[in-house]
Design a protein around this motif. Structure first.
Motif, PDB file in Angstrom:
ATOM      1  N   ARG A  36       0.862  -1.187   0.000  1.00 22.58           N
ATOM      2  CA  ARG A  36       0.000   0.000   0.000  1.00 22.58           C
ATOM      3  C   ARG A  36       0.894   1.231   0.000  1.00 22.58           C
ATOM      4  NH1 ARG A  36      -2.812  -3.284  -1.152  1.00 22.58           N
ATOM      5  NH2 ARG A  36      -4.848  -3.905  -0.356  1.00 22.58           N
ATOM      6  N   ASP A  61      -0.276   4.463   0.111  1.00 21.70           N
ATOM      7  CA  ASP A  61      -0.838   5.629   0.778  1.00 21.70           C
ATOM      8  C   ASP A  61      -0.977   5.458   2.288  1.00 21.70           C
ATOM      9  OD1 ASP A  61      -2.813   3.765   0.833  1.00 21.70           O
ATOM     10  OD2 ASP A  61      -4.273   4.913  -0.343  1.00 21.70           O
ATOM     11  N   ARG A 103      -2.895   3.552   4.024  1.00 21.39           N
ATOM     12  CA  ARG A 103      -4.236   3.335   4.574  1.00 21.39           C
ATOM     13  C   ARG A 103      -4.297   2.070   5.409  1.00 21.39           C
ATOM     14  NH1 ARG A 103      -7.357   1.787   1.103  1.00 21.39           N
ATOM     15  NH2 ARG A 103      -5.888   1.537  -0.585  1.00 21.39           N
ATOM     16  N   LYS A 139      -2.603   4.292 -10.693  1.00 21.56           N
ATOM     17  CA  LYS A 139      -2.870   5.106  -9.518  1.00 21.56           C
ATOM     18  C   LYS A 139      -4.286   4.890  -9.008  1.00 21.56           C
ATOM     19  CE  LYS A 139      -2.552   9.860  -7.819  1.00 21.56           C
ATOM     20  NZ  LYS A 139      -2.201  11.272  -8.156  1.00 21.56           N
ATOM     21  N   HIS A 140      -5.225   4.732  -9.923  1.00 16.86           N
ATOM     22  CA  HIS A 140      -6.628   4.555  -9.548  1.00 16.86           C
ATOM     23  C   HIS A 140      -6.873   3.172  -8.954  1.00 16.86           C
ATOM     24  CE1 HIS A 140     -10.751   6.182  -9.989  1.00 16.86           C
ATOM     25  NE2 HIS A 140     -11.103   4.902 -10.048  1.00 16.86           N
ATOM     26  N   TRP A 141      -6.228   2.152  -9.498  1.00 20.39           N
ATOM     27  CA  TRP A 141      -6.460   0.771  -9.071  1.00 20.39           C
ATOM     28  C   TRP A 141      -5.881   0.496  -7.686  1.00 20.39           C
ATOM     29  CZ3 TRP A 141      -9.374  -3.230  -9.598  1.00 20.39           C
ATOM     30  CH2 TRP A 141      -8.940  -4.518  -9.273  1.00 20.39           C
ATOM     31  N   GLN A 142      -4.691   1.015  -7.415  1.00 22.19           N
ATOM     32  CA  GLN A 142      -4.043   0.875  -6.099  1.00 22.19           C
ATOM     33  C   GLN A 142      -3.815  -0.584  -5.720  1.00 22.19           C
ATOM     34  OE1 GLN A 142      -6.659   3.158  -3.543  1.00 22.19           O
ATOM     35  NE2 GLN A 142      -5.665   5.090  -4.090  1.00 22.19           N
ATOM     36  N   GLU A 159       3.525   4.331  -8.213  1.00 21.78           N
ATOM     37  CA  GLU A 159       2.556   3.240  -8.286  1.00 21.78           C
ATOM     38  C   GLU A 159       2.981   2.188  -9.311  1.00 21.78           C
ATOM     39  OE1 GLU A 159       0.889   7.204  -7.408  1.00 21.78           O
ATOM     40  OE2 GLU A 159       1.754   6.366  -9.245  1.00 21.78           O
ATOM     41  N   ASN A 216       3.823  -1.599  -8.298  1.00 24.07           N
ATOM     42  CA  ASN A 216       2.741  -2.555  -8.555  1.00 24.07           C
ATOM     43  C   ASN A 216       2.680  -3.168  -9.939  1.00 24.07           C
ATOM     44  OD1 ASN A 216       1.599  -2.324  -5.951  1.00 24.07           O
ATOM     45  ND2 ASN A 216       0.510  -0.460  -6.536  1.00 24.07           N
ATOM     46  N   HIS A 238     -10.419  -2.667  -5.818  1.00 24.38           N
ATOM     47  CA  HIS A 238      -9.394  -3.660  -5.464  1.00 24.38           C
ATOM     48  C   HIS A 238      -9.512  -4.077  -4.004  1.00 24.38           C
ATOM     49  CE1 HIS A 238      -5.341  -4.616  -3.816  1.00 24.38           C
ATOM     50  NE2 HIS A 238      -5.299  -5.431  -4.851  1.00 24.38           N
ATOM     51  N   ASP A 239      -9.507  -3.103  -3.117  1.00 23.74           N
ATOM     52  CA  ASP A 239      -9.544  -3.409  -1.684  1.00 23.74           C
ATOM     53  C   ASP A 239     -10.882  -3.996  -1.255  1.00 23.74           C
ATOM     54  OD1 ASP A 239      -7.041  -2.419  -1.661  1.00 23.74           O
ATOM     55  OD2 ASP A 239      -7.444  -0.699  -0.372  1.00 23.74           O
TER      56      ASP A 239
END
Length: 460
Positions: A125, A127, A129, A159-162, A192, A196, A273-274
């Motif tokens: 991760r 960011d 979180r 970046k959006h998928w994370q 990212e 990833n 994703h999460d």
């Protein structure tokens, strides 16, 4: 008058020089003949391996085929000049360890550059979180593919998928060096991607008309990476774009049990994703017997206008649809290709809490439905005979249906395409390619009857 003694000396020297020249030419012919025989022998070894079934899509990940490697060494396969140690190392890896695909027309290099999170065996991760990273054994990878000209979609998508992304990139032979350099620049510019994204590469054996792009320097500013890349979609100088081969290669490079297959210009809803991993953990989808479950989790697809932002939630998406800013994917081009998602039923439920997904209803597959979905990585592969435009994704979904898979539509999850799909933004050969693949699809459906003789399902 020229002295007779000097004339004899000159004649003797001339004869000696001619004799030396003749000897050198003879030696040169011997060397060239030996080199030609070596190349012919190497080519014969590779052809024999392919004929014996050693080089096919099922063994594309295997390395060490003696005939192929000796062929590369003897040909002194050239992929470009040196720019950096990492760049040169990857070019060397591609030259010596890439293998032929099942058709014998493309070279495949799987996972030539892996995200640092994948190398560490976990889904990191960026960011902060989550206090704990997700183990790869309980991970979900976004699987996609594109050409060099469409690789600019990757930074916002990653970046959006994370989460982990596996992408297979297609390049003409003369573009390989530029593509490799672009991989390195993307990793340098976008955390990212470095963390990833796993890159794989596919390029044709022969593409003599391919452009030789000048690789950008290591000091190129991030905003200028893609400035010199201009290419129409599906226009590859006579080479057919192998989209299903690319999807299979990207899937092979994954190391998570779950995947979501999308096109490079499709963006999943924020947090998908999460939220799906949380759902999977709660349902025990990562258990010992999880691989036996034949389930596909469908993610409804929409397209939005060019000048609007991607919606963050289902509620935002539905509001945009009410205002004429969004509509079901392919509504204008092929509504029946998506209508079995049952958009009316999905939109009727306004969605649960943010960050939470679960199946809303089940749909029985019908021709010509081609949904986007999350599923396990052990599902049947895409048929690599389908290239260019038409029937490439639906052929695989059709096989899932015949093989007995269930299709569960997820609530609160969606994917969007930026820009409305219209008939005037396609390449000129689209209709001809579609008709060719339509004939192949009829043949493919007949083959499924033999592949699954005990199944009562058909692709009607």
């Amino acid at each position: 008058m020229f002295p007779r003694c000097l004339s004899s000396i000159v004649s003797w020297r001339s004869v000696a020089i001619l004799a030396v020249v003749a000897s050198l030419l003879q030696v040169t012919n011997v060397v060239l003949t030996w080199q030609l025989r070596q190349r012919q022998q190497a080519a014969a070894e590779t052809a024999a391996a392919a004929a014996a079934g050693e080089v096919n899509s099922g063994s594309a990940l295997k390395v060490g085929l003696r005939g192929q490697h000796s062929l590369f060494r003897r040909r002194d396969y050239h992929l470009g000049q040196k720019f950096s140690d990492d760049h040169q190392a990857m070019l060397s890896h591609i030259a010596h360890w890439s293998v032929l695909d099942g058709s014998g027309e493309f070279r495949v290099a799987v996972g030539v550059l892996r995200g640092s999170g994948a190398e560490a065996g976990q889904d990191e991760r960026l960011d902060g979180r989550d206090e704990q990273s997700v183990p790869i054994s309980q991970g979900l990878t976004l699987v996609t593919q594109c050409s060099l000209a469409r690789l600019h979609h990757l930074p916002p998508l990653a970046k959006h998928w994370q989460g982990p992304v596996s992408i297979a990139v297609f390049a003409l032979s003369g573009e390989v060096q530029a593509v490799v350099q672009t991989f390195h620049l993307l990793r340098k510019c976008y955390p990212e991607i470095k963390e990833n994204v796993t890159f794989s590469l596919v390029f044709p054996l022969n593409s003599p008309t391919s452009p030789h792009l000048t690789p950008t320097a290591d000091t190129t500013p991030c905003e200028k990476i893609f400035l010199e890349i201009h290419q129409a979609n599906y226009d590859f100088k006579g080479v057919q774009y192998p989209n299903n081969l690319l999807r299979n290669i990207a899937r092979k490079a994954t190391n998570t049990p779950l995947m979501m297959v999308v096109d490079i210009d499709m963006t999943p809803s924020l947090g998908l994703h999460d939220s799906f991993i949380s759902y999977a953990v709660g349902k025990g989808l990562f258990g010992d017997n999880s691989g036996e479950d034949k389930t596909v989790w469908v993610v409804p697809a929409y397209e939005i206008k060019d000048d609007v932002k991607i919606p963050k939630t289902k509620q935002e998406l539905l509001k945009m649809k009410e205002n004429g800013l969004a509509r079901p994917f392919y509504q204008e081009l092929c509504l029946k290709c998506q209508r079995y998602t049952d958009y009316a039923a999905w939109e009727k439920n306004k969605g649960g809490k943010v960050g939470h997904v679960e199946p809303l209803y089940e749909v029985l597959w019908q021709d010509p439905w081609e949904p986007f979905y999350i599923t396990r990585t052990n599902i049947p592969p895409y048929d690599e005979r389908f290239r260019q435009y038409g029937f490439n994704r639906i052929s695989q979904v059709c096989e899932l249906h015949v093989a007995g898979y269930r299709f569960l539509v997820l609530d609160s999850a969606f994917v969007v395409h930026q820009g409305y799909k219209t008939s005037d933004n396609f390449h000129s050969t689209k209709d001809m390619e579609q008709e060719k693949n339509r004939i192949l699809f009829r043949q493919f459906k007949g083959e499924l009857k033999e592949r699954y003789p005990e199944s009562s399902r058909r692709c009607y």
